[in-house]
Each structure stands twice: as C-alpha cells, then as structure tokens.
Design a protein around this motif. Structure first.
Motif, PDB file in Angstrom:
ATOM      1  N   CYS A   1      -7.647   2.328  -4.201  1.00 23.46           N
ATOM      2  CA  CYS A   1      -6.465   1.595  -3.488  1.00 23.46           C
ATOM      3  C   CYS A   1      -7.718   1.450  -1.810  1.00 23.46           C
ATOM      4  N   SER A   2      -7.519   0.207  -1.534  1.00 18.34           N
ATOM      5  CA  SER A   2      -7.963   0.674   0.800  1.00 18.34           C
ATOM      6  C   SER A   2      -7.493   1.324   1.420  1.00 18.34           C
TER       7      SER A   2
ATOM      8  N   CYS B   1       1.382   3.678  -1.503  1.00 15.37           N
ATOM      9  CA  CYS B   1       1.387   3.020  -0.732  1.00 15.37           C
ATOM     10  C   CYS B   1       2.025   2.103  -0.404  1.00 15.37           C
ATOM     11  N   VAL B   2       2.596   1.383  -1.497  1.00 13.35           N
ATOM     12  CA  VAL B   2       3.641  -0.079  -1.302  1.00 13.35           C
ATOM     13  C   VAL B   2       5.136   1.136  -1.322  1.00 13.35           C
ATOM     14  N   GLU B   3       5.267   2.107  -1.739  1.00  7.58           N
ATOM     15  CA  GLU B   3       6.671   2.674  -1.666  1.00  7.58           C
ATOM     16  C   GLU B   3       6.533   3.673  -0.173  1.00  7.58           C
ATOM     17  N   LEU B   4       5.852   3.851   0.258  1.00  9.37           N
ATOM     18  CA  LEU B   4       5.730   4.436   1.335  1.00  9.37           C
ATOM     19  C   LEU B   4       5.572   3.959   2.214  1.00  9.37           C
ATOM     20  N   CYS B   5       5.150   2.421   2.848  1.00  5.59           N
ATOM     21  CA  CYS B   5       5.371   1.493   3.607  1.00  5.59           C
ATOM     22  C   CYS B   5       6.369   1.128   3.372  1.00  5.59           C
ATOM     23  N   GLY B   6       7.574   0.914   2.265  1.00  5.80           N
ATOM     24  CA  GLY B   6       9.058   0.543   2.390  1.00  5.80           C
ATOM     25  C   GLY B   6       9.424   0.944   2.899  1.00  5.80           C
ATOM     26  N   ASP B   7       9.141   2.930   2.733  1.00  2.00           N
ATOM     27  CA  ASP B   7      10.306   3.418   3.456  1.00  2.00           C
ATOM     28  C   ASP B   7       9.837   4.101   4.567  1.00  2.00           C
ATOM     29  N   LEU B   8       8.586   3.649   5.311  1.00  2.00           N
ATOM     30  CA  LEU B   8       8.373   3.465   6.542  1.00  2.00           C
ATOM     31  C   LEU B   8       9.598   2.526   7.476  1.00  2.00           C
ATOM     32  N   LEU B   9       9.453   1.058   6.603  1.00  2.06           N
ATOM     33  CA  LEU B   9      10.149  -0.275   6.888  1.00  2.06           C
ATOM     34  C   LEU B   9      11.415  -0.005   6.948  1.00  2.06           C
TER      35      LEU B   9
ATOM     36  N   GLN C   1      -5.803   6.982 -11.420  1.00  5.31           N
ATOM     37  CA  GLN C   1      -5.187   8.053 -10.696  1.00  5.31           C
ATOM     38  C   GLN C   1      -3.784   7.312 -10.135  1.00  5.31           C
ATOM     39  N   VAL C   2      -3.243   6.732  -9.721  1.00  2.00           N
ATOM     40  CA  VAL C   2      -2.055   6.031  -9.679  1.00  2.00           C
ATOM     41  C   VAL C   2      -1.567   4.699 -11.555  1.00  2.00           C
ATOM     42  N   GLN C   3      -0.036   4.543 -11.329  1.00  2.93           N
ATOM     43  CA  GLN C   3       0.700   3.814 -12.534  1.00  2.93           C
ATOM     44  C   GLN C   3       0.077   2.406 -12.010  1.00  2.93           C
ATOM     45  N   ARG C   4       0.243   1.412 -10.902  1.00  5.12           N
ATOM     46  CA  ARG C   4      -0.021   0.110 -10.640  1.00  5.12           C
ATOM     47  C   ARG C   4      -1.235  -0.260  -9.908  1.00  5.12           C
ATOM     48  N   LEU C   5      -1.995  -0.855  -9.321  1.00  6.66           N
ATOM     49  CA  LEU C   5      -2.857  -1.489  -8.069  1.00  6.66           C
ATOM     50  C   LEU C   5      -2.802  -2.998  -8.316  1.00  6.66           C
ATOM     51  N   PHE C   6      -2.223  -3.118  -6.984  1.00  4.35           N
ATOM     52  CA  PHE C   6      -2.162  -4.950  -6.814  1.00  4.35           C
ATOM     53  C   PHE C   6      -3.372  -5.231  -5.817  1.00  4.35           C
ATOM     54  N   SER C   7      -4.133  -6.533  -6.666  1.00  6.10           N
ATOM     55  CA  SER C   7      -4.971  -6.368  -5.567  1.00  6.10           C
ATOM     56  C   SER C   7      -4.463  -7.827  -4.566  1.00  6.10           C
ATOM     57  N   GLY C   8      -5.270  -8.046  -3.874  1.00  5.89           N
ATOM     58  CA  GLY C   8      -5.428  -9.127  -2.974  1.00  5.89           C
ATOM     59  C   GLY C   8      -6.659  -9.697  -2.378  1.00  5.89           C
ATOM     60  N   HIS C   9      -6.852 -10.347  -0.754  1.00  9.91           N
ATOM     61  CA  HIS C   9      -7.683 -10.880  -0.452  1.00  9.91           C
ATOM     62  C   HIS C   9      -8.607  -9.441  -0.296  1.00  9.91           C
ATOM     63  N   GLU C  10     -10.055  -9.481  -1.902  1.00  9.87           N
ATOM     64  CA  GLU C  10     -11.159  -8.423  -1.498  1.00  9.87           C
ATOM     65  C   GLU C  10     -10.281  -7.298  -1.322  1.00  9.87           C
ATOM     66  N   SER C  11      -9.320  -6.674  -1.648  1.00  5.65           N
ATOM     67  CA  SER C  11      -8.567  -5.778  -1.185  1.00  5.65           C
ATOM     68  C   SER C  11      -7.555  -5.328  -1.751  1.00  5.65           C
ATOM     69  N   PHE C  12      -7.399  -3.601  -1.873  1.00  7.63           N
ATOM     70  CA  PHE C  12      -6.251  -3.677  -3.422  1.00  7.63           C
ATOM     71  C   PHE C  12      -5.044  -2.123  -2.992  1.00  7.63           C
ATOM     72  N   ILE C  13      -3.980  -1.991  -3.202  1.00  9.04           N
ATOM     73  CA  ILE C  13      -3.200  -1.264  -2.898  1.00  9.04           C
ATOM     74  C   ILE C  13      -2.036  -0.904  -3.990  1.00  9.04           C
ATOM     75  N   CYS C  14      -2.059   0.342  -4.074  1.00 12.55           N
ATOM     76  CA  CYS C  14      -1.421   1.020  -5.077  1.00 12.55           C
ATOM     77  C   CYS C  14       0.331   1.190  -4.893  1.00 12.55           C
ATOM     78  N   ASN C  15       0.283   1.873  -5.952  1.00 19.28           N
ATOM     79  CA  ASN C  15       2.659   1.707  -5.787  1.00 19.28           C
ATOM     80  C   ASN C  15       2.359   2.552  -4.763  1.00 19.28           C
TER      81      ASN C  15
END
Length: 427
Positions: A14-15, A39-47, A23-37
């Motif tokens: 995870c970037s 961090c996605v949940e954490l960003c959703g809560d923040l928003l 160590q994570v359930q899922r890892l999503f890839s983007g342009h030369e970067s990754f984000i784990c599930n």
C-alpha cells in the motif's frame, strides 16, 4: 487488482500505509501506486465525518435589521437613516448567503429550484468627513464576527503601475481571516476615499488615468463577483507564486467618501427651473443638512464615478454633517466615547479623570470651526492632555485630574488633586 503483471506480488504494498499485499485483504492498483482496503475504509470515514466547508459559510443566528441598528446605536451617534439603510442591506446580504447554503444542501427533489436569483447589493456611504462612515463599517464587522479590512482607494492604481493592485484589497481580507478561504469569502471590505478615484469630469477619459477611472474599471469585477487569483503574501503577482482563488460573490463591499462638491451638483439639479407659466423654482441650499439624501445615480456619474461603478453600488446611505448636539453626545454616550477611553487609560495608572461640562462644550465649538467632524475632537483632547499624560506615569502622587474649559481653550494645566490632599479632604 493484486496480480498486476507490471509489478511482482512481492513488491506490492500500500502506497499510503506501507503494508505489503500479504497483510491486507485486498490491494487495489492505480497508476504506479497501490491502496489497501483498510486505507479505503479509513478515507471513506474521513470524507463522511469531515466538517462541511460549505456549511461554514453560513452565519448562524443572523441578527435582524433592528438588532443590527441597535448595536450600531451604541457606537454611532445620529445618522438614523444611514444606520437603518445599512442594517437592512447587510441583513439581506447575509440572508442571501444563507439561502445559497440551504439550497445547496437540500439535495435534488427536496425542493423545487427557484428561478429568482438574488443579486449582491454593495453599499456606498456618502457624507462629510468625520461623520462615522468608517465606524459604521467597522462596527458591523465586529457585531457579525466576520473578517474585515479597510482599504484606501487613493493608493490603488491600475495593474502594471506604481502603487497597489486592486487584488491587494482581497489579500488584506485573506490575512484578516487568518488565511481561511471560507471566512474570507463572507467578509466585509470597506473602501475609503472612493470619491478620490473619480474622473476629472463626467465624460469618458481619452487619456490614461491610472489612479482614477482605471482603478474604477479594476474594481468592477471584484465588486460584482469573480474568482480572483491573489498572492497570499501580498505584493505584485509573479509567475512563480502560488495563488489563492477567492470568490468575491459573497464579499460585502462598503465604499465611503466625502464627495466634496457633490452637494453643489445636487443643489443645481434640484434647483433647475421648470418650464411653463405656473412653473416654480425649487430653491435648495447646497449646505442643507439633508442635501445628500437627495443624491441620485446621475449625480454620482456627473461627479466622476463611471456608470458601471454606480450600478454595482445600488444601496446609497447618506450621512449628515454632525451638529453641536451630536458632537457633544459623541464625547460621552458611545461605548467607545473619547472621554471613556481617556478615563480607562488613566485608571490603569490609578488616577481618576473627570471633565467639566464647559470643557466638553469648548471642545465641540473648536471642532465645529475645524469642520472635520468627530475626528477633530480626538486631536483637541490629545493636545490638551499631552503634558499631564506625560507626567502621570512618573508622578505617583497624582490622585485625580480634572479637565477644565481653560485646559481646552488656553492650554492651561488641568486641575490636579494629589493623594495627600485627597486624604485630608477625606478626613
């Protein structure tokens, strides 16, 4: 997703949090970067839980026009019509802002969108010097608890010339709001000496007028509403600077000026003869106290404001010259009255201060002769009290000071009561 042929699984992590893919359930890839599930949940809560920036633009518990005027009455003596006009205009301005916020957050389908768009109504204060124009604007900002700044129109020039850019006015407001963009966009800007940037006459200028008509042209956009790019630290704009984007649509502009000579333009227009056998000539003295209450947009254009500028200042609040009674009230009645300020300063030195009524009346007479309104009162008392205020911090035996008529008119030393004398009188 996690099996991207570009990146071997062993190097996938995870970037944001740095956790590897194992160590994570899922890892999503983007342009030369990754984000784990996670961090996605954490960003959703923040928003979801973050405070809404647009909602901050609303003024809670907006005071009514009567409440605004009652507050102004505590600081500004007289000028009833001007205070009432300003109170209504300011209430409508911030009511307009609040209605925009409500409409934005109601969402689709909850309320039919209105076809009526409320336009901003900036204010122009017209009246002699020292009548309370700046005080009204400053008191408004204090009461509403919004950012406020004062700009002098005489130092503004067109972009590219020596002087200040028009956008520097917005820089000052941005700094006054502690560099908060949302607060800046609902603040109040008072532009003083607006009459000093008038054209030399009512005709369009064919030559460059960098501090007159040119400045008026530069003010038009920000008065009406535009997205201005300002350098956060002030000064001229440079290509390498990062800009702050300020929307001026909800910034209230209050312009003020003495408009010396406008009274004669009004008197000439009102006093024109009508045609016909039964025609009557209306005679009006340009020194009449209510002369500015008769001002119409055409008078301001003839004075030298360009028509577009007048159109962006639809609310006109005339102020009357202060008479003797008003000047006397200014000395004692407002919360920040001059006499109260001096009493508080001397109280810090454990010295009582009082003013004879004759002294106050003498100061008013001198102020009337100087014809600079309430501003003259301050200079009169500063001059009269200079010596005693110089002496008090070094002389701890002074218990009381009384300002007499002779102190104001002849410069004589005020009556001074010492602690030793004070104790004898008490015994």
């Amino acid at each position: 997703m996690t099996d991207d042929p570009k990146y071997p699984r062993i190097s996938q992590r995870c970037s944001f949090c740095g956790k590897p893919a194992g160590q994570v359930q899922r890892l999503f890839s983007g342009h030369e970067s990754f984000i784990c599930n996670e961090c996605v949940e954490l960003c959703g809560d923040l928003l979801h839980n973050a405070p809404d920036h647009e909602q901050a633009a609303e003024i809670q518990d907006l005071p009514t026009p009567a409440e605004i005027k009652n507050f102004l009455d505590q600081y500004v003596i007289g000028q009833e019509q001007a205070k009432k006009t300003v109170a209504v205009a300011v209430y409508n301005h911030y009511k307009r802002i609040n209605s925009q916020v409500h409409t934005r957050f109601e969402g689709p389908g909850k309320k039919e969108k209105s076809d009526v768009e409320l336009e901003k109504a900036n204010i122009i204060l017209i009246g002699p010097t020292g009548t309370g124009k700046t005080l009204i604007a400053r008191s408004l900002a204090k009461f509403l608890r919004v950012p406020f700044t004062i700009a002098d129109a005489t130092v503004l020039t067109e972009a590219g010339y020596v002087g200040e850019d028009v956008e520097n006015i917005l820089v000052r407001l941005y700094q006054a709001s502690d560099f908060n963009q949302q607060k800046t966009e609902r603040g109040i800007i008072y532009i003083d000496e607006i009459d000093k940037i008038s054209r030399k006459d009512g005709n369009a200028s064919i030559t460059r007028d960098v501090s007159g008509e040119g400045v008026q042209q530069g003010l038009l956009k920000i008065l009406e509403g535009t997205i201005a790019n300002i350098p956060p630290k002030g000064g001229r704009k440079h290509p390498e600077q990062s800009f702050v984007h300020i929307n001026t649509s909800n910034i209230l502009f209050i312009c003020g000026g003495a408009f010396d000579g406008l009274d004669k333009i009004v008197a000439r227009r009102v006093g024109k003869k009508t045609v016909g056998f039964d025609a009557e000539t209306i005679r009006i003295d340009h020194n009449s106290p209510d002369i500015f209450e008769r001002v119409i947009p055409a008078d301001l254009i003839e004075y030298g404001l360009i028509p577009e500028m007048v159109g962006r200042l639809p609310v006109s609040a005339p102020l009357r010259a202060l008479d003797k009674e008003a000047l006397l009230s200014i000395l004692t009645e407002p919360k920040n009255a001059i006499t109260r300020q001096y009493k508080k300063m001397l109280k810090m030195e454990n010295v009582r201060l009082s003013f004879d009524q004759d002294a106050l009346e003498a100061a008013v007479e001198i102020a009337e002769e100087r014809k600079t309104g309430a501003r003259a009162l301050r200079s009169i008392f500063e001059s009269a009290m200079l010596d005693i205020m110089y002496e008090i911090p070094s002389n701890h035996d002074i218990a009381e000071v009384v300002i007499t008529k002779e102190t104001i008119t002849d410069g004589k030393r005020p009556t001074v009561v010492k602690h030793s004398e004070d104790k004898k009188q008490a015994s």
